[in-house]
Design an enzyme around this catalytic site. Structure first.
Site, PDB file in Angstrom:
ATOM      1  N   LYS A 112       1.629   8.637   2.474  1.00 28.23           N
ATOM      2  CA  LYS A 112       1.926   8.792   3.907  1.00 28.23           C
ATOM      3  C   LYS A 112       1.737  10.223   4.367  1.00 28.23           C
ATOM      4  O   LYS A 112       1.349  10.464   5.504  1.00 28.23           O
ATOM      5  CB  LYS A 112       3.345   8.310   4.220  1.00 28.23           C
ATOM      6  N   LYS A 193      -4.545  -1.429  -0.468  1.00 30.16           N
ATOM      7  CA  LYS A 193      -3.520  -2.400  -0.093  1.00 30.16           C
ATOM      8  C   LYS A 193      -3.700  -2.833   1.364  1.00 30.16           C
ATOM      9  O   LYS A 193      -4.071  -1.998   2.192  1.00 30.16           O
ATOM     10  CB  LYS A 193      -2.178  -1.682  -0.266  1.00 30.16           C
ATOM     11  N   LYS A 196      -1.574  -1.957   8.049  1.00 27.35           N
ATOM     12  CA  LYS A 196      -2.021  -1.780   9.435  1.00 27.35           C
ATOM     13  C   LYS A 196      -2.806  -0.478   9.602  1.00 27.35           C
ATOM     14  O   LYS A 196      -3.605  -0.349  10.511  1.00 27.35           O
ATOM     15  CB  LYS A 196      -0.817  -1.779  10.373  1.00 27.35           C
TER      16      LYS A 196
END
Ligand code: TYM
Length: 326
Positions: A112, A193, A196
């Site tokens: 992230k 993976k 969104k």
């Protein structure tokens, strides 16, 4: 007494079939056997940039999706994280016994922070501590999640162990529960993976129509070794076969395996059948979703928060007492 279960999802927009097959579908089954708490984790969602005006609707939408998928407020507690202040209170306490080294090792933080270079904040780093607080606040023993959350649940066990050692036996050691669909991969790049973050063509949303599902699948990557329709394929190496295994019955699976390995069918035929079977699973959810009233959803969340708070405040009293706090 039934064992306690906790899980949650961030209100960051549409749910995809990774969230569904990795977590929610399992929740519906488990709510019969466990005393379940299902949370909308808005405090986690604010660790990345977001539009405050859109948040209230996102929270309601996600709660509506929980209900449409089959969570039953008579059996389970459904609530919003920020409505129970004890989550952040316990998170602070737990942060004082969490090792910096452990947090630095978290794969999701590394990913992230690469994706959000302009906003790598302390909340993003402490995210797993808040998640540990979510779980431990309710003394949950099981945590049904997708594979990407397993590391966070392991850290929660470590934090619980550390707390119990320092301040006396307080928390049980929670374990994650994974499904067959615990790691669905992106349609556009099966090495990543399903998420969104890679754009709407890379995932199937729970709200997608049959046509949209087929359109997304028709350009999705299959077995990389199969170049032409006449080449035999290897289903085990195909991302879409993984999806077939989640939604197709034995007859359809046999048809796909035989057709693919003997080059009797092409990828498009296989994808068409897959689109139909995925839609069969999503259609009743979409129909229930349309019928839900906002008032009903809000009422469920209010009642859920009240019930969650009762358990949370009891745990906090015990935690503070064990720590010698007021
Ligand atoms: P979140 O919101 O990213 O994802 C929600 C759930 O969906 C699962 N999931 C997947 N499963 C299979 N394949 C995929 N491609 C896929 N993508 C997502 C996730 O593993 C998750 O189960 N930190 C959590 C939310 C959370 C939580 C908690 C969960 C906060 N506190 C306490 C359990 C217990 C998260 O960000 O999930």
């Amino acid at each position: 007494m039934k064992k306690r279960l906790f899980s949650g999802i961030q209100p960051t927009g549409l749910l995809h079939i990774g969230n569904y097959f990795g977590a929610i579908k399992n929740w519906i089954k488990l709510q019969e056997e466990y005393s379940g708490l299902f949370c909308i984790v808005d405090y986690h969602a604010i660790t990345i940039s977001y539009e405050p005006k859109k948040m209230p609707q996102r929270i309601l939408d996600l709660a509506g999706d929980y209900l449409a998928c089959g969570l039953d407020p008579k059996k389970s507690i459904i609530f919003v994280q920020s409505a129970v202040a004890e989550h952040t209170e316990l998170a602070w306490i737990l942060s004082t016994i969490t090792s910096l080294g452990d947090l630095k090792r978290m794969t999701q933080f590394k990913e992230k922070s690469k994706q959000n270079t302009e906003n790598v904040n302390a909340g993003l780093f402490n995210y797993p501590v808040l998640m540990a607080a979510d779980i431990l606040l309710y003394k949950a023993q099981v945590v049904p999640v997708g594979d990407d959350q397993r590391q966070h649940v392991e850290l929660t066990r470590e934090i619980a162990r550390c707390f119990n050692k320092k301040f006396g036996e307080t928390f049980p050691s929670p374990k994650s529960l994974l499904t067959k669909g615990s790691r669905l991969m992106s349609l556009t790049d099966p090495t990543k993976k399903m998420s969104k973050s890679y754009g709407p063509e890379s995932y199937i949303a729970l709200s997608d129509s049959k046509e949209t599902i087929y359109r997304k699948l028709s350009t999705a990557m299959t077995d990389p070794a199969r170049k032409r329709k006449t080449d035999p394929g290897t289903p085990e190496k195909c991302n879409l076969y993984t999806l077939h295994q989640l939604v197709s019955d034995k007859k359809d699976l046999d048809y796909v395996v035989e057709g693919c390995t003997q080059a009797k069918i092409g990828c498009l035929e296989c994808k068409k059948l897959l689109a139909e079977n995925i839609f069969k699973e999503l259609k009743p959810i979409q129909e229930r979703r349309k019928k839900l009233k906002e008032k009903e959803i809000k009422k469920t969340l209010l009642e859920g928060a009240k019930r969650a708070k009762e358990i949370a405040s009891q745990t906090m009293r015990e935690v503070k007492k064990n720590m010698g706090l007021s």
